[in-house]
Design an enzyme around this catalytic site. Structure first.
Site, PDB file in Angstrom:
ATOM      1  N   THR A  37       0.820  -1.209   0.000  1.00  0.00           N
ATOM      2  CA  THR A  37       0.000   0.000   0.000  1.00  0.00           C
ATOM      3  C   THR A  37       0.861   1.269   0.000  1.00  0.00           C
ATOM      4  OG1 THR A  37      -0.192  -0.177   2.418  1.00  0.00           O
ATOM      5  CG2 THR A  37      -2.002  -1.070   1.096  1.00  0.00           C
ATOM      6  N   HIS A 130       0.221 -16.526  -4.587  1.00  0.00           N
ATOM      7  CA  HIS A 130      -0.902 -16.256  -5.487  1.00  0.00           C
ATOM      8  C   HIS A 130      -0.453 -15.895  -6.900  1.00  0.00           C
ATOM      9  CE1 HIS A 130      -3.304 -15.263  -1.592  1.00  0.00           C
ATOM     10  NE2 HIS A 130      -3.294 -16.556  -1.855  1.00  0.00           N
ATOM     11  N   CYS A 167       0.840 -18.503 -31.447  1.00  0.00           N
ATOM     12  CA  CYS A 167       0.002 -19.642 -31.836  1.00  0.00           C
ATOM     13  C   CYS A 167      -1.490 -19.357 -31.820  1.00  0.00           C
ATOM     14  CB  CYS A 167       0.306 -20.837 -30.929  1.00  0.00           C
ATOM     15  SG  CYS A 167      -0.367 -20.667 -29.255  1.00  0.00           S
TER      16      CYS A 167
END
Length: 252
Positions: A37, A130, A167
């Site tokens: 933060t 995460h 691709c």
């Protein structure tokens, strides 16, 4: 139960952390959104956090695997505008942790953040529970694209769904979304680091998001310190409890 030495003054907090890192040799830092933060990245659960802002869908919904699959345009608009912060720079906490690693005082960083600021500051042993916005992976060929590439790809239309130029496969951020499980290799590495630590410093996290918050139970070392602006469910177990700005607490 831990003694719970409480500190609210930033200067005293910095002195205490300096002492703790100086007395231990296998310290681990476990951090959350509050670490970033001070770098201008909003957290989720505070008064000004993303969960208190108004969107077409709740943030928890937009950050789910199901939403990514069913509403890719809205997902990438939220991802580009709210999850990627190209102007963010490491703050004093990130920088000091990198310094401590170089000095042999910090064994690893375990982070719930996806912003890559620990690596930007120079940390090398980082377990990203995460994932990271800096890895965006083609689901067909495995090619990896940067956060900057994703932003440029959506410069004219933030809802544009990126595809692999090599691709034509779909691109998915290497971020653990709601409805997905944590990466086994990362989870095992984080558990091992915490289990082997003699000092665990928890910083900038509410300790309410599981399974990440549950990793702290693997700590059996000498000292547990919590550095967080608001109370956490694990405060009673802390040997040292610091309640002040985390960047200032690491200004030593």
């Amino acid at each position: 139960m831990a003694t719970g030495k409480a500190i609210t003054d930033a200067g005293e907090a910095a002195e205490e952390l300096k002492r703790l890192f100086g007395e231990h040799r296998r310290a681990v830092f476990f951090g959350g959104a509050g670490v970033s933060t001070a770098s201008g990245i909003p957290d989720f659960r505070s008064v000004d956090g993303l969960y208190h802002q108004r969107f077409a869908y709740p943030p928890e919904t937009m950050l789910s695997h199901e939403f990514y699959m069913e509403h890719p345009g809205e997902f990438f608009e939220f991802y580009r505008t709210k999850m990627i912060a190209p102007a963010a720079r490491p703050n004093r906490c990130h920088i000091k942790l990198a310094d401590l690693e170089r000095d042999g005082r910090l064994a690893a960083v375990v982070t719930q953040n996806i912003d890559g600021l620990h690596q930007a500051a120079g940390s090398e042993r980082v377990w990203e529970l995460h994932g990271s916005v800096h890895r965006n992976i083609c689901q067909r060929c495995g090619a990896i694209y940067s956060a900057e590439w994703v932003l440029e790809d959506g410069r004219d239309d933030p809802r544009h769904v990126p595809v692999c130029p090599a691709c034509g496969g779909t691109i998915k951020p290497d971020v653990v979304l709601y409805g997905e499980t944590l990466r086994e290799r990362v989870l095992e590495g984080a558990v091992r680091a915490i289990a082997e630590a003699d000092l665990l410093v928890i910083g900038g996290t509410s300790l309410v998001v599981y399974p990440a918050a549950g990793l702290t139970r693997y700590f059996s070392g000498d000292t547990l310190a919590i550095v967080n602006r608001d109370p956490t469910p694990q405060d009673a177990q802390a040997d040292v409890l610091i309640s002040c700005d985390i960047a200032k607490a690491f200004d030593f």
